[in-house]
Design a protein around this motif. Structure first.
Motif, PDB file in Angstrom:
ATOM      1  N   LEU A 194     -13.262   5.330   1.192  1.00 49.17           N
ATOM      2  CA  LEU A 194     -13.164   6.061  -0.077  1.00 49.17           C
ATOM      3  C   LEU A 194     -12.156   5.370  -0.991  1.00 49.17           C
ATOM      4  N   HIS A 195     -12.528   5.266  -2.260  1.00 48.67           N
ATOM      5  CA  HIS A 195     -11.710   4.589  -3.276  1.00 48.67           C
ATOM      6  C   HIS A 195     -11.519   5.501  -4.479  1.00 48.67           C
ATOM      7  N   TYR A 196     -10.532   5.194  -5.316  1.00 42.90           N
ATOM      8  CA  TYR A 196     -10.632   5.646  -6.700  1.00 42.90           C
ATOM      9  C   TYR A 196     -10.975   4.430  -7.545  1.00 42.90           C
ATOM     10  N   THR A 197     -11.573   4.710  -8.728  1.00 38.57           N
ATOM     11  CA  THR A 197     -12.030   3.591  -9.551  1.00 38.57           C
ATOM     12  C   THR A 197     -10.865   2.844 -10.201  1.00 38.57           C
ATOM     13  N   VAL A 223     -17.465   4.340  -1.263  1.00 32.96           N
ATOM     14  CA  VAL A 223     -17.632   5.407  -2.253  1.00 32.96           C
ATOM     15  C   VAL A 223     -16.479   5.331  -3.243  1.00 32.96           C
ATOM     16  N   GLU A 224     -16.812   5.092  -4.505  1.00 36.48           N
ATOM     17  CA  GLU A 224     -15.802   5.076  -5.568  1.00 36.48           C
ATOM     18  C   GLU A 224     -15.734   6.463  -6.194  1.00 36.48           C
ATOM     19  N   ILE A 225     -14.525   6.966  -6.394  1.00 37.21           N
ATOM     20  CA  ILE A 225     -14.321   8.293  -6.964  1.00 37.21           C
ATOM     21  C   ILE A 225     -13.568   8.104  -8.275  1.00 37.21           C
ATOM     22  N   GLY A 275      -9.307   5.577   3.668  1.00 32.78           N
ATOM     23  CA  GLY A 275      -9.048   5.223   2.281  1.00 32.78           C
ATOM     24  C   GLY A 275      -8.924   3.705   2.155  1.00 32.78           C
ATOM     25  N   HIS A 276      -9.166   3.204   0.945  1.00 34.27           N
ATOM     26  CA  HIS A 276      -9.072   1.758   0.729  1.00 34.27           C
ATOM     27  C   HIS A 276      -7.688   1.223   1.118  1.00 34.27           C
ATOM     28  N   SER A 277      -6.630   1.979   0.771  1.00 32.75           N
ATOM     29  CA  SER A 277      -5.284   1.488   1.075  1.00 32.75           C
ATOM     30  C   SER A 277      -5.020   1.442   2.584  1.00 32.75           C
ATOM     31  N   GLU A 301      -3.631   1.018  -3.367  1.00 33.84           N
ATOM     32  CA  GLU A 301      -3.001   2.341  -3.263  1.00 33.84           C
ATOM     33  C   GLU A 301      -4.032   3.455  -3.298  1.00 33.84           C
ATOM     34  N   ASP A 302      -5.322   3.101  -3.386  1.00 31.32           N
ATOM     35  CA  ASP A 302      -6.337   4.142  -3.566  1.00 31.32           C
ATOM     36  C   ASP A 302      -6.915   4.632  -2.236  1.00 31.32           C
ATOM     37  N   PRO A 303      -7.390   5.893  -2.193  1.00 28.53           N
ATOM     38  CA  PRO A 303      -7.462   6.867  -3.288  1.00 28.53           C
ATOM     39  C   PRO A 303      -6.144   7.585  -3.586  1.00 28.53           C
TER      40      PRO A 303
END
Ligand code: ZN
Length: 229
Positions: A26-29, A91-93, A133-135, A143-145
């Motif tokens: 899981l990521h944030y954009t 999955v980008e959030i 999480g990506h991080s 640092e995401d999500p």
């Protein structure tokens, strides 16, 4: 239970996996808007992508077929394995992220992301301890999500390991704490484990963020080493 409806937004950025999926990242954009992120994730020059993007209103865009290898994890490692793109669904959030104004993830967005993870896991063998999480897999770069990501809501729905909510435990030695960090899966090399520890804190005990091997961090490590085993 929410039904997953997808909006097609194909990206040309993928290749063959050559193996089965056993991980979700899981990521944030980390961009101002979902529209801008979609543009970049579908730009053949940028060579980045993901399988799904969840907008703040809960709309889910499908970019790359799950059977293909998307380009979201970059250089990273988990449990000694690299090429995490080959084995994971990305999955980008949508969230501006730490660079552009990190903010809470709206309830509807999280609800739909949980529904998406559940849907993926109904079709693919992804164990709970491989929803990351990506991080977690790229602690030196990412640092995401992030610490605002509501892992507890995923755990409540049986779709991730949650966060540590217990007390401090100063009894764990430094050596044992570091070995637990590695046992969980983090890439924490000698003399360069600080980033992995911060990533662990973002994921499992944000109250102890950037506090080193604090008594709360040690307790959380002990708990997570069992929960993620
Ligand atoms: Zn990311």
């Amino acid at each position: 239970m929410k039904k997953v409806k997808l909006v097609d937004n194909p990206s040309p950025n993928f290749d063959e996996r050559g193996r089965d999926v056993d991980m979700i990242i899981l990521h944030y954009t980390g961009m101002i808007s979902a529209k801008e992120a979609l543009g970049r994730l579908c730009d053949p020059v940028a060579k980045v992508s993901c399988h799904y993007l969840v907008d703040e209103d809960g709309t889910i865009f499908a970019l790359v077929p799950e059977g293909k290898r998307a380009y979201h994890a970059g250089v990273g490692a988990w449990k000694g394995e690299s090429d995490l793109n080959a084995r994971s669904i990305g999955v980008e959030i949508a969230n501006p992220g730490h660079e552009w104004g990190y903010r809470k993830f709206p309830a509807r967005q999280i609800e739909m992301t949980i529904a998406l993870v559940r849907d993926i896991r109904s079709r693919r063998a992804v164990p709970l301890n491989r929803i990351l999480g990506h991080s977690d897999v790229a602690p030196q770069r990412k640092e995401d999500p992030g610490e605002l990501f509501p892992w507890g809501k995923f755990a409540a729905e049986g779709q991730a390991i949650g966060r540590y909510n217990g007390d401090e435990d100063p009894s764990v030695s430094y050596e044992v704490a570091l070995s637990m960090l590695r046992a969980i899966g983090y890439d924490a090399p000698d003399k360069a484990h600080a980033a992995a520890l911060v990533a662990f804190q973002r994921r499992f005990c944000p109250k102890a963020l950037a506090q080193g091997f604090s008594p709360l961090t040690k307790a959380a490590l002990k708990w997570a080493a069992q929960a993620m085993a």
